[in-house]
Design a protein around this motif. Structure first.
Motif, PDB file in Angstrom:
ATOM      1  N   VAL A  81      32.185 -36.536 -70.829  1.00  0.00           N
ATOM      2  CA  VAL A  81      31.205 -35.542 -70.309  1.00  0.00           C
ATOM      3  C   VAL A  81      29.860 -35.433 -71.276  1.00  0.00           C
ATOM      4  O   VAL A  81      30.134 -35.254 -72.378  1.00  0.00           O
ATOM      5  CB  VAL A  81      31.676 -33.995 -70.401  1.00  0.00           C
ATOM      6  CG1 VAL A  81      30.676 -33.125 -69.692  1.00  0.00           C
ATOM      7  CG2 VAL A  81      32.879 -34.150 -69.474  1.00  0.00           C
ATOM      8  N   GLY A  82      28.665 -35.355 -70.914  1.00  0.00           N
ATOM      9  CA  GLY A  82      27.603 -35.035 -71.654  1.00  0.00           C
ATOM     10  C   GLY A  82      27.429 -36.395 -72.704  1.00  0.00           C
ATOM     11  O   GLY A  82      26.567 -36.014 -73.619  1.00  0.00           O
ATOM     12  N   LEU A  83      27.695 -37.489 -72.210  1.00  0.00           N
ATOM     13  CA  LEU A  83      27.275 -38.825 -73.147  1.00  0.00           C
ATOM     14  C   LEU A  83      26.150 -39.455 -72.614  1.00  0.00           C
ATOM     15  O   LEU A  83      25.739 -40.433 -73.331  1.00  0.00           O
ATOM     16  CB  LEU A  83      28.565 -39.349 -73.432  1.00  0.00           C
ATOM     17  CG  LEU A  83      29.676 -38.690 -74.208  1.00  0.00           C
ATOM     18  CD1 LEU A  83      30.628 -39.916 -74.380  1.00  0.00           C
ATOM     19  CD2 LEU A  83      29.015 -38.157 -75.319  1.00  0.00           C
ATOM     20  N   THR A  86      24.563 -39.722 -66.545  1.00  0.00           N
ATOM     21  CA  THR A  86      23.373 -39.738 -65.626  1.00  0.00           C
ATOM     22  C   THR A  86      22.264 -40.070 -65.840  1.00  0.00           C
ATOM     23  O   THR A  86      21.499 -40.755 -65.363  1.00  0.00           O
ATOM     24  CB  THR A  86      23.582 -37.951 -65.397  1.00  0.00           C
ATOM     25  OG1 THR A  86      24.900 -37.758 -64.611  1.00  0.00           O
ATOM     26  CG2 THR A  86      22.536 -37.818 -64.260  1.00  0.00           C
ATOM     27  N   HIS A  87      21.879 -39.662 -67.446  1.00  0.00           N
ATOM     28  CA  HIS A  87      20.642 -39.972 -67.906  1.00  0.00           C
ATOM     29  C   HIS A  87      20.311 -41.701 -67.705  1.00  0.00           C
ATOM     30  O   HIS A  87      19.010 -42.037 -67.180  1.00  0.00           O
ATOM     31  CB  HIS A  87      20.402 -39.783 -69.326  1.00  0.00           C
ATOM     32  CG  HIS A  87      19.177 -39.965 -70.066  1.00  0.00           C
ATOM     33  ND1 HIS A  87      18.816 -39.116 -70.909  1.00  0.00           N
ATOM     34  CD2 HIS A  87      18.253 -40.769 -70.076  1.00  0.00           C
ATOM     35  CE1 HIS A  87      17.357 -39.376 -71.425  1.00  0.00           C
ATOM     36  NE2 HIS A  87      17.241 -40.617 -70.708  1.00  0.00           N
ATOM     37  N   LEU A  88      21.377 -42.495 -68.149  1.00  0.00           N
ATOM     38  CA  LEU A  88      20.968 -43.923 -68.041  1.00  0.00           C
ATOM     39  C   LEU A  88      20.994 -44.462 -66.563  1.00  0.00           C
ATOM     40  O   LEU A  88      20.223 -45.294 -66.353  1.00  0.00           O
ATOM     41  CB  LEU A  88      22.281 -44.541 -68.873  1.00  0.00           C
ATOM     42  CG  LEU A  88      22.197 -46.163 -69.228  1.00  0.00           C
ATOM     43  CD1 LEU A  88      20.804 -46.242 -69.711  1.00  0.00           C
ATOM     44  CD2 LEU A  88      23.545 -46.482 -69.918  1.00  0.00           C
ATOM     45  N   LEU A 113      24.819 -30.563 -77.682  1.00  0.00           N
ATOM     46  CA  LEU A 113      23.980 -30.448 -78.887  1.00  0.00           C
ATOM     47  C   LEU A 113      22.580 -30.149 -78.427  1.00  0.00           C
ATOM     48  O   LEU A 113      21.785 -29.222 -79.088  1.00  0.00           O
ATOM     49  CB  LEU A 113      23.739 -31.949 -79.226  1.00  0.00           C
ATOM     50  CG  LEU A 113      23.280 -32.418 -80.594  1.00  0.00           C
ATOM     51  CD1 LEU A 113      23.959 -31.698 -81.611  1.00  0.00           C
ATOM     52  CD2 LEU A 113      23.232 -33.857 -80.916  1.00  0.00           C
ATOM     53  N   GLU A 114      22.175 -30.418 -77.402  1.00  0.00           N
ATOM     54  CA  GLU A 114      20.722 -30.042 -76.780  1.00  0.00           C
ATOM     55  C   GLU A 114      20.744 -28.552 -76.517  1.00  0.00           C
ATOM     56  O   GLU A 114      19.850 -28.067 -76.773  1.00  0.00           O
ATOM     57  CB  GLU A 114      20.307 -30.668 -75.566  1.00  0.00           C
ATOM     58  CG  GLU A 114      19.944 -32.246 -75.743  1.00  0.00           C
ATOM     59  CD  GLU A 114      19.577 -32.969 -74.537  1.00  0.00           C
ATOM     60  OE1 GLU A 114      19.007 -34.229 -74.440  1.00  0.00           O
ATOM     61  OE2 GLU A 114      19.703 -32.484 -73.356  1.00  0.00           O
ATOM     62  N   GLY A 115      21.812 -28.094 -75.876  1.00  0.00           N
ATOM     63  CA  GLY A 115      21.900 -26.869 -75.667  1.00  0.00           C
ATOM     64  C   GLY A 115      21.863 -25.744 -76.948  1.00  0.00           C
ATOM     65  O   GLY A 115      20.949 -24.899 -76.828  1.00  0.00           O
TER      66      GLY A 115
END
Ligand code: ADP
Ligand code: MG
Length: 476
Positions: free
Chosen positions: A182-184, A187-189, A344-346
């Motif tokens: 999760v969160g790696l 989706t972004h890629l 991390l962004e959060g």
């Protein structure tokens, strides 16, 4: 003949650049300033204590070699460390390395306004029968390749994605399956691939859809008696990006319809990109024939990013948002939150939000307070004292011996182990660890860590000690 500071350092940088990955170069060498060259001593200015230790730990050999090559065999390196932004900033800050002392320069204030506008993904319901060109790709422009930081953790997946984007349907990577926790960045890629294809090939029909949405659309089509339209719609897509296919698990009908769509697209040379939170072999509740299709192309994983990559990601994010933060705050965040980029962004966002709400500047203290609240599930940091106590109990030694200067063999070893765990499990600086363990300097601590690592590789009994101790320490 006197050598010119700028030349010397820029020559050094040239060599270093060829010897470390680009990301590491940007993170650890680009921020260095060469400040002085006197006789054979080169002084470089680094942004923090942490930075200095990182260089010493990871790049000292390279630095040594390079500097000797440029300046001569008895070249020396001095660090000048920029003070951390705290109340004691009037004290000059000194760090010892074997031959020389270096001094700090001054502190650096920072706090910037914020504008966190999250850009939600548009969510159109796709109406079957629409003309091809009108299909909304459903892509988030923020999730581009440019915004995706490359690191060891994602190199394969990223380059495979890039190759696919250059030649959709025309590589061996079909389907491309990107998997990871999760969160790696899965989706972004997948968005990045879609965006890049849209830019290169405007006429191609690209569609990003989550497996969940796909499933709902399918169920609706069954209800409305237009499953054929649903299937036809998907069969005319040129590049289909399906996110989180693990969601198909146990949904036989959906898998069935997806299987047919998959086959059609694959046979007609269209590109499929899938993401999943597990590798194909671990996907339970998935039909065998579908799993075997997933394995036709390439499965590439996204791993947990290392510290350098985490720092680079934070820096990129700050740059995009026009924010500046003190170096040590970034390092602290990157150090504290290691397994999930979204978190991390959060953390970065809530830190900025807090500071602007309370009109406080963003300091290391504020970051520490926030992280304590924010990262609920990370283990509390153990203290050096606690580590010393556990190690001494284990080897049945009085703790005073460990803190003394004695060089008795069994004490030395226990001390080294305590140093090793202190480095591994606390955020203390090497200098601080050394101070607690018999007043040693940072080089001794580094040496201890290396010795322990070496022994762990070669000596089974020693390895077992370490494993036992690690268990005890993490049970805290
Ligand atoms: P996943 O789909 O694997 O759960 P996401 O793609 O939603 O993860 O990523 C979570 C957050 O982390 C997003 O905001 C994303 O932009 C960011 N992110 C992940 N990997 C990177 C990276 N390599 N560089 C920059 N940002 C990243
Ligand atoms: Mg996702």
């Amino acid at each position: 003949m006197s050598k010119n500071l700028e030349n010397v350092w820029s020559n050094c940088l040239e060599v270093i650049k060829d010897n470390v990955p680009l990301q590491a170069f940007k993170t650890w060498f680009a921020p260095i300033k060469a400040v002085k060259l006197k006789s054979n001593i080169l002084t470089i200015q680094v942004p923090s204590q942490f930075f200095y230790e990182w260089l010493e730990e990871h790049y000292i050999e390279l630095l040594k070699k390079t500097i000797r090559k440029e300046i001569g065999p008895d070249a020396k390196l001095e660090y000048s460390i920029i003070m951390e932004n705290n109340k004691n900033s009037s004290n000059p800050y000194t760090v010892k390395i074997p031959t020389t002392d270096k001094r700090a320069i001054k502190n650096r204030p920072v706090a910037m306004p914020l504008d966190i506008s999250s850009n939600p993904i548009r969510n159109p319901f796709i109406i079957p029968g629409l003309r091809k060109v009108n299909v909304d790709s459903n892509l988030n422009p923020n999730y581009s390749f440019e915004n995706f930081v490359e690191g060891d953790c994602n190199r394969l997946a990223r380059s495979a994605g890039y190759a696919v984007a250059e030649k959709p349907g025309g590589t061996a990577f079909n389907p491309l399956l990107i998997y990871g926790g999760v969160g790696l960045g899965k989706t972004h890629l997948s968005h990045a691939i879609g965006i890049s294809i849209k830019n290169r090939f405007p006429n191609k029909t690209v569609l990003y859809v989550s497996s969940e949405k796909f499933t709902h659309q399918f169920i609706d089509s069954v209800k409305n008696n237009n499953t054929n339209d649903f299937i036809h719609f998907y069969q005319m897509i040129d590049v289909l990006l399906i996110d989180d296919v693990q969601f198909f698990a146990g949904k036989e009908k959906t898998q069935d319809v997806f299987f047919h769509i998959f086959n059609h697209l694959h046979q007609t040379g269209k590109q499929l990109v899938l993401t999943s939170d597990k590798p194909p072999v671990e996907l339970q509740g998935m039909e065998q024939r579908l799993l075997s299709r997933f394995k036709w192309g390439l499965s590439a994983d996204l791993q947990v990013p290392d510290l350098e990559t985490r720092i680079a990601i934070l820096q990129k994010k700050m740059y995009q948002d026009g924010i500046e933060l003190p170096k040590e705050v970034i390092e602290y965040l990157a150090y504290s939150i290691s397994t999930n980029i979204r978190e991390l962004e959060g953390a970065l966002i809530s830190l900025i939000a807090q500071s602007s709400l309370n009109k406080k500047s963003i300091t290391l203290d504020l970051a520490k307070q926030m992280i304590d609240k924010f990262v609920k599930n990370t283990a509390r940091e153990v203290s050096i004292e606690y580590i010393q106590k556990v190690v001494c109990d284990y080897f049945d030694l009085p703790i005073e011996l460990m803190k003394s200067k004695t060089r008795k063999r069994e004490v030395v070893q226990a001390r080294q182990i305590a140093m090793y765990f202190s480095k591994k499990m606390t955020k203390s600086s090497l200098a601080n660890i050394g101070m607690h363990c018999g007043g040693k300097d940072h080089a001794t601590v580094l040496h201890a860590c290396r010795t322990v690592n070496n022994l762990a590789d070669t000596d089974k009994t020693f390895r077992r000690y370490l494993d036992d101790l690690e268990k005890k320490l993490s049970l805290q």
